[in-house]
Motif scaffolding. Sequence first.
Motif, PDB file in Angstrom:
ATOM      1  N   UNK A 295       0.852  -1.180   0.000  1.00  0.00           N
ATOM      2  CA  UNK A 295       0.000   0.000   0.000  1.00  0.00           C
ATOM      3  C   UNK A 295       0.893   1.237   0.000  1.00  0.00           C
ATOM      4  N   UNK A 296       0.479   2.242  -0.748  1.00  0.00           N
ATOM      5  CA  UNK A 296       1.231   3.498  -0.743  1.00  0.00           C
ATOM      6  C   UNK A 296       1.075   4.177   0.610  1.00  0.00           C
ATOM      7  N   UNK A 297       1.912   5.155   0.865  1.00  0.00           N
ATOM      8  CA  UNK A 297       1.839   5.886   2.130  1.00  0.00           C
ATOM      9  C   UNK A 297       0.470   6.540   2.298  1.00  0.00           C
ATOM     10  N   UNK A 298      -0.062   7.091   1.211  1.00  0.00           N
ATOM     11  CA  UNK A 298      -1.369   7.749   1.298  1.00  0.00           C
ATOM     12  C   UNK A 298      -2.476   6.726   1.531  1.00  0.00           C
ATOM     13  N   UNK A 299      -2.360   5.557   0.894  1.00  0.00           N
ATOM     14  CA  UNK A 299      -3.355   4.503   1.103  1.00  0.00           C
ATOM     15  C   UNK A 299      -3.338   4.033   2.547  1.00  0.00           C
ATOM     16  N   UNK A 300      -2.160   3.920   3.136  1.00  0.00           N
ATOM     17  CA  UNK A 300      -2.078   3.522   4.547  1.00  0.00           C
ATOM     18  C   UNK A 300      -2.714   4.589   5.443  1.00  0.00           C
ATOM     19  N   UNK A 301      -2.485   5.862   5.107  1.00  0.00           N
ATOM     20  CA  UNK A 301      -3.107   6.941   5.884  1.00  0.00           C
ATOM     21  C   UNK A 301      -4.625   6.859   5.803  1.00  0.00           C
TER      22      UNK A 301
ATOM     23  N   UNK B  79     -11.186   6.994  -4.501  1.00  0.00           N
ATOM     24  CA  UNK B  79     -10.217   6.360  -5.410  1.00  0.00           C
ATOM     25  C   UNK B  79      -9.201   5.549  -4.632  1.00  0.00           C
ATOM     26  N   UNK B  80      -8.684   6.102  -3.543  1.00  0.00           N
ATOM     27  CA  UNK B  80      -7.728   5.368  -2.704  1.00  0.00           C
ATOM     28  C   UNK B  80      -8.372   4.105  -2.137  1.00  0.00           C
ATOM     29  N   UNK B  81      -9.637   4.194  -1.716  1.00  0.00           N
ATOM     30  CA  UNK B  81     -10.300   3.036  -1.139  1.00  0.00           C
ATOM     31  C   UNK B  81     -10.494   1.943  -2.188  1.00  0.00           C
ATOM     32  N   UNK B  82     -10.812   2.311  -3.424  1.00  0.00           N
ATOM     33  CA  UNK B  82     -10.963   1.304  -4.471  1.00  0.00           C
ATOM     34  C   UNK B  82      -9.631   0.606  -4.746  1.00  0.00           C
ATOM     35  N   UNK B  83      -8.528   1.366  -4.703  1.00  0.00           N
ATOM     36  CA  UNK B  83      -7.206   0.753  -4.864  1.00  0.00           C
ATOM     37  C   UNK B  83      -6.899  -0.191  -3.702  1.00  0.00           C
ATOM     38  N   UNK B  84      -7.276   0.216  -2.495  1.00  0.00           N
ATOM     39  CA  UNK B  84      -7.051  -0.622  -1.306  1.00  0.00           C
ATOM     40  C   UNK B  84      -7.853  -1.912  -1.403  1.00  0.00           C
ATOM     41  N   UNK B  85      -9.129  -1.801  -1.797  1.00  0.00           N
ATOM     42  CA  UNK B  85      -9.953  -2.997  -1.959  1.00  0.00           C
ATOM     43  C   UNK B  85      -9.303  -3.978  -2.930  1.00  0.00           C
ATOM     44  N   UNK B  86      -8.830  -3.451  -4.051  1.00  0.00           N
ATOM     45  CA  UNK B  86      -8.233  -4.325  -5.075  1.00  0.00           C
ATOM     46  C   UNK B  86      -6.967  -4.985  -4.551  1.00  0.00           C
TER      47      UNK B  86
ATOM     48  N   UNK C  42      -9.703  -5.154   8.502  1.00  0.00           N
ATOM     49  CA  UNK C  42      -9.234  -6.384   9.156  1.00  0.00           C
ATOM     50  C   UNK C  42      -8.001  -6.928   8.447  1.00  0.00           C
ATOM     51  N   UNK C  43      -8.029  -6.975   7.110  1.00  0.00           N
ATOM     52  CA  UNK C  43      -6.885  -7.460   6.353  1.00  0.00           C
ATOM     53  C   UNK C  43      -5.672  -6.556   6.554  1.00  0.00           C
ATOM     54  N   UNK C  44      -5.911  -5.246   6.549  1.00  0.00           N
ATOM     55  CA  UNK C  44      -4.807  -4.302   6.768  1.00  0.00           C
ATOM     56  C   UNK C  44      -4.160  -4.477   8.131  1.00  0.00           C
ATOM     57  N   UNK C  45      -4.974  -4.696   9.151  1.00  0.00           N
ATOM     58  CA  UNK C  45      -4.434  -4.944  10.488  1.00  0.00           C
ATOM     59  C   UNK C  45      -3.701  -6.286  10.576  1.00  0.00           C
ATOM     60  N   UNK C  46      -4.307  -7.307   9.993  1.00  0.00           N
ATOM     61  CA  UNK C  46      -3.736  -8.649  10.066  1.00  0.00           C
ATOM     62  C   UNK C  46      -2.369  -8.708   9.424  1.00  0.00           C
ATOM     63  N   UNK C  47      -2.195  -8.027   8.288  1.00  0.00           N
ATOM     64  CA  UNK C  47      -0.953  -8.108   7.536  1.00  0.00           C
ATOM     65  C   UNK C  47       0.001  -6.946   7.798  1.00  0.00           C
ATOM     66  N   UNK C  48      -0.325  -6.140   8.802  1.00  0.00           N
ATOM     67  CA  UNK C  48       0.607  -5.100   9.226  1.00  0.00           C
ATOM     68  C   UNK C  48       0.672  -3.870   8.354  1.00  0.00           C
ATOM     69  N   UNK C  49      -0.322  -3.678   7.481  1.00  0.00           N
ATOM     70  CA  UNK C  49      -0.313  -2.472   6.646  1.00  0.00           C
ATOM     71  C   UNK C  49      -0.640  -1.218   7.489  1.00  0.00           C
ATOM     72  N   UNK C  50      -1.431  -1.428   8.530  1.00  0.00           N
ATOM     73  CA  UNK C  50      -1.741  -0.351   9.473  1.00  0.00           C
ATOM     74  C   UNK C  50      -1.614  -0.923  10.882  1.00  0.00           C
TER      75      UNK C  50
END
Length: 243
Positions: free
Chosen positions: A181-187, A214-221, A233-241
Motif C-alpha cells: 500500500x502506498x503511504x497515502x493509502x495507509x493513511x 479512489x484510494x479506497x478502491x485501490x485498497x480494496x483491489x 481487518x486485512x490491513x491490520x492482520x498483515x501489518x499495513x496499518x
Amino acid sequence: MFDRTQRYLFEDFIRDSQAAGTAEVLFAHLKRCVGQYGYDRLIFSVAYDPSLPADHHRPNIFNLYPEDWQKTYLEKGYARLDPVLHAAVTHSSAFTWANLEATSSYSPAQSRLMNEAIDAGLNSGIGVPMRALRAIGGLGLASTLAHDSAEAHLGLINALCTQFYLSYRRLHAPPPPAVLLSAKEREVLTWVAAGKTDDEVGAILGISRNTVDTHMRHIFRKLDATNRVTAVVTGLTHGHISP
C-alpha cells in the motif's frame, strides 16, 4: 494426536497437515487417516494447477496402487479409457466408482478395465477431483478388501483430500506477490479503521472525497477486500496499518 479410543480424528489431520514440512510427511498423515476407513490404496496426480510449478503437473506423485496393476495400466494404455480419470475432469467433488458406473454408460472396454482393477485388488473405489480448487487432478482411493462403506464416508473423504491438496499447495506453490500500500493509502485506511467517513478522511488529509474514494478502491483491489470492514481487518492482520 489420538483420542481415548486411539482414533486419528479429522481435527488431528487438519492440525498435522498444516504443520507438515514435506509432501511425504503430509501424505503419510493422509494415509493414516483414510486407512481407518479401509482405504489402503491411494494415488495422487495433478494434470494442471495454475498455482503449482510446472514440474508438479504429473501423474503418480504418490502411488500406492498394486505394482502389477500399474504395469498393466501403462502397457494397455488404459488412461485413454479410464472412466474415473475422465470423471475427474468433469466432477467437482468426490464420487464412488460404483455410483459412477450406475450413472454412466460404460463401453465394453471400460467395463473390462474396471473389472480388471477389482481383480487387481482395487475395491470400493473413490475418486476425489479438485475442480473446485481450479485444478485438474486429485486423489483416488481404493481398498485391498471389498467393503460397502464408500458412500457412507464420501463426505469425510472429500474433506480430508481437499485439506491434503490445500496443504500440498502450501508446501509447493510460489509465495503470493507482496501487497504494497502506498503511504497515502495507509493513511486513508488508518483513518477508516478509526471509524471516519470518506468526507471526514478527506478533511483530515486535505484531499477531496472523490480522491478518498479512489484510494479506497485501490485498497480494496490490493487487499482483495469487498468492503471497508474486510479491508481494515486485512490491513491490520498483515501489518499495513497499526491498531
